[in-house]
Design a protein around this motif. Structure first.
Motif: not given
Length: 604
Positions: A10, A12, A381, A430-431, A434, A437-438, A449, A511-512, A604
């Motif tokens: 993965r 990042f 963030r 949207r952030k 992400d 998911a991370h 989703s 994408q997820n 991030k």
């Protein structure tokens, strides 16, 4: 399907800053201010060449070639941007007498082709929408093929552009024409950056040893280099953030060089090994529903041999008022944009002396709007990762293997008033997806989703329409006799759809996982405690010892007790204090006395 116990790679990203610099040829130490100047010269060369190349290629023929994906000889264009540009003959130009290495040219062409490939989709969408646009009614006809379908939000923005263009050209009743992106938009401008991953070892290379990252990159020694002697290799030394020391990182990738108000910033990327997700291993799912009032709410559904059960007691995320602050900043940015646009129209027909004054005001407004955008990005963030941490802890405590979130492409924010629509249309969601998911991948939980239509309006038990006896934020089903907060009920529906559709997950690169089929199964209310009790952190109370004054006799004193100070960051652990050298950035520091990574490196 993945096998339990296996690991998968993965990628990042994280940011880093160098604390020392050394000349690669002479091992002489360099000050960070000197490095900032050299990086600025490099970014100026790359930015100017990239803007010139994009402006020269801003024509329909360019997007036709990118849409076809073939060169002049019918061969398929490669994925690498600099290779595709070399095959098509798209080469940047530099000022006369300036020498730029070929590897820097690779960075320029890779960034330019990446931007144009992104806009190729918009060009196709604008062509399809303009062909179906009616200038008289200001509406677009229904699509006839699947390729003409575009997201509703993007279609509304293009319709506004087409309507403004028809009013400006006076073709309100003229025939419908097929327009291109070059007809309705100007060439884009991008922030100055240098993606070193587009080049090879001749331009840059990276090594990591003993929690220290060393980036060797070739930088110019002058603003206008005229030969190879004006390009020298420099070693930038940075410390690895502490939160990455215990992670199974298998590969470190070349970073992207940018400049901000603090100096050189390295946007780094790495690949780590994480536990392979298995959607079929668990029987519990968490559903996350987005809400205009707060960022989101969650609820849990468990699968038993006798069916699906839930306690209908959800968890509402407390954003500490940051959502309202984001909405205010967005409204402020929109106001500044409208004001700058109006002054621009006035300056077009104003006398020279008035035009100069208006241009100064426009520059101030643009700078203020940019500052508002930076502030929104920072809050987005922090809010996204704070939300992700709370949801993942909630899911891990319940033993969930999957987290179902609303598909943002189907989230329509209309009909709820200007304030609520503005709150719901934030980029923080949207952030947050992400970040969720991370963060969830680190504990072996998969984020999928699921369709969002009807989750807040239908009963999880009988799939009938819910009533609103207590207002918009309450939901009740008279047949099943279940209800509560509408966001919690929506979370139950989302978790149910994630459990029922986990065997038919659609996976796309980048994408997820997505569940596109909506299935129904009754979810009955269970009084057993199935969800963890969420923590309710309280604000800290600050006590200050104030010397008591002796009241005067015969006077009625009115005691005014100040309210305790509270911070929205009470639940966030403070960063470790910096132990670096204060003062000029030219003072060199050793690796032992480098600044704390938590202060200058943000994950991030």
């Amino acid at each position: 399907m993945t096998v339990a116990g296996f690991t998968v790679p993965r990628q990042f990203s994280f940011t880093n800053r160098p604390y020392a610099a050394v000349d690669d040829a002479t091992d002489a130490p360099l000050g960070l201010d000197e490095i900032d100047r050299r990086v600025r010269w490099l970014l100026d060369l790359i930015g100017a060449a990239q803007s010139e190349l994009v402006f020269r290629l801003w024509q329909p023929a360019t997007f036709d070639v990118l849409a076809a994906g073939r060169d002049g000889q019918g061969r398929k264009l490669p994925m690498q941007g600099h290779v595709a540009a070399a095959r098509l003959g798209w080469n940047p130009t530099y000022p006369p007498g300036v020498y730029v290495p070929s590897r820097v040219t690779r960075v320029v062409t890779a960034q330019a082709v990446g931007t144009l490939r992104t806009l190729a989709y918009r060009d196709n969408a604008i062509s399809s929408l303009s062909a179906r646009f009616d200038p008289v009614t200001g509406r677009i006809a229904a699509p006839t093929t699947a390729g003409e379908c575009v997201p509703a939000g993007y279609a509304r923005g293009v319709v506004r552009q087409l309507a403004a263009r028809s009013r400006g050209t006076g073709s309100g009743g003229g025939p419908t024409t097929c327009l291109r992106i070059t007809d309705v938009q100007t060439p884009p401008t991008s922030a100055p950056m240098a993606r070193l991953s587009a080049a090879d070892r001749q331009l840059s290379q990276i090594t990591v040893t003993d929690a220290v990252m060393t980036l060797t990159v070739k930088l110019p020694t002058t603003a206008a280099p005229t030969g190879r002697a004006h390009w020298r290799r420099v070693r930038l030394i940075a410390a690895i953030p502490p939160h990455l020391h215990t992670r199974a990182i298998t590969e470190w990738h070349l970073p992207t060089l940018v400049l901000d108000h603090r100096g050189v910033l390295l946007r780094c990327a790495a690949t780590e090994s994480v536990r392979a997700p298995d959607l079929t291993s668990g029987s519990t799912a968490v559903g996350v529903d987005w809400s205009p009032a707060t960022l989101g709410a969650a609820a849990i559904v468990t699968e038993r041999p006798d069916g699906l059960v839930s306690d209908y007691r959800g968890f509402t995320y407390d954003d500490r008022g940051l959502g309202i602050k984001l909405a205010r900043l967005q409204a402020e940015g929109q106001h500044l944009h409208r004001k700058a646009a109006r002054l621009t129209r006035l300056a077009a027909t104003a006398p020279p002396e008035v035009r100069t004054e208006l241009e100064e005001k426009i520059a101030v407004l643009d700078a203020h709007r940019a500052a508002v955008g930076v502030k929104r990005g920072k809050i987005n963030r922090e809010l996204a990762f704070h939300f992700a941490r709370h949801i993942v802890e909630y899911a891990a405590a319940a033993g969930a293997a999957v987290i179902g979130v609303e598909d943002l492409s189907t989230l329509e924010t209309r009909g709820h008033g200007r304030v609520n629509n503005n709150r719901a249309a934030q980029s923080a969601r949207r952030k947050a997806v992400d970040a969720l998911a991370h963060t969830a991948a680190g504990v072996g939980v998969t984020v999928v989703s699921v369709p969002a239509r009807g989750t807040s309006a239908l009963c999880p038990g009988c799939n009938d329409t819910l009533s609103r006896p207590g207002g918009y934020h309450r939901a009740w089903c008279a047949r099943c006799r279940v209800g509560g907060n509408r966001d919690h009920v929506a979370g139950v529906n989302l978790a149910k759809r994630a459990l029922l559709g986990r065997s038919r997950v659609v996976r796309k690169r980048g994408q997820n996982p997505q569940i596109r089929v909506t299935e129904h199964a009754p979810v009955r209310q269970c009084r057993d405690k199935k969800s963890p009790t969420p923590s309710r952190p309280r604000h800290r109370r600050v006590r200050r010892s104030v010397p008591t004054a002796t009241p005067r006799a015969g006077v009625n004193q009115i005691r005014i007790v100040p309210a305790p100070r509270a911070s929205v960051w009470d639940t966030v652990k403070p960063a470790a204090p910096s132990h670096g050298v204060t003062g000029s950035r030219d003072v060199l520091t050793s690796p032992a006395s480098a600044p704390s990574a938590a202060d200058s490196m943000r994950f991030k």
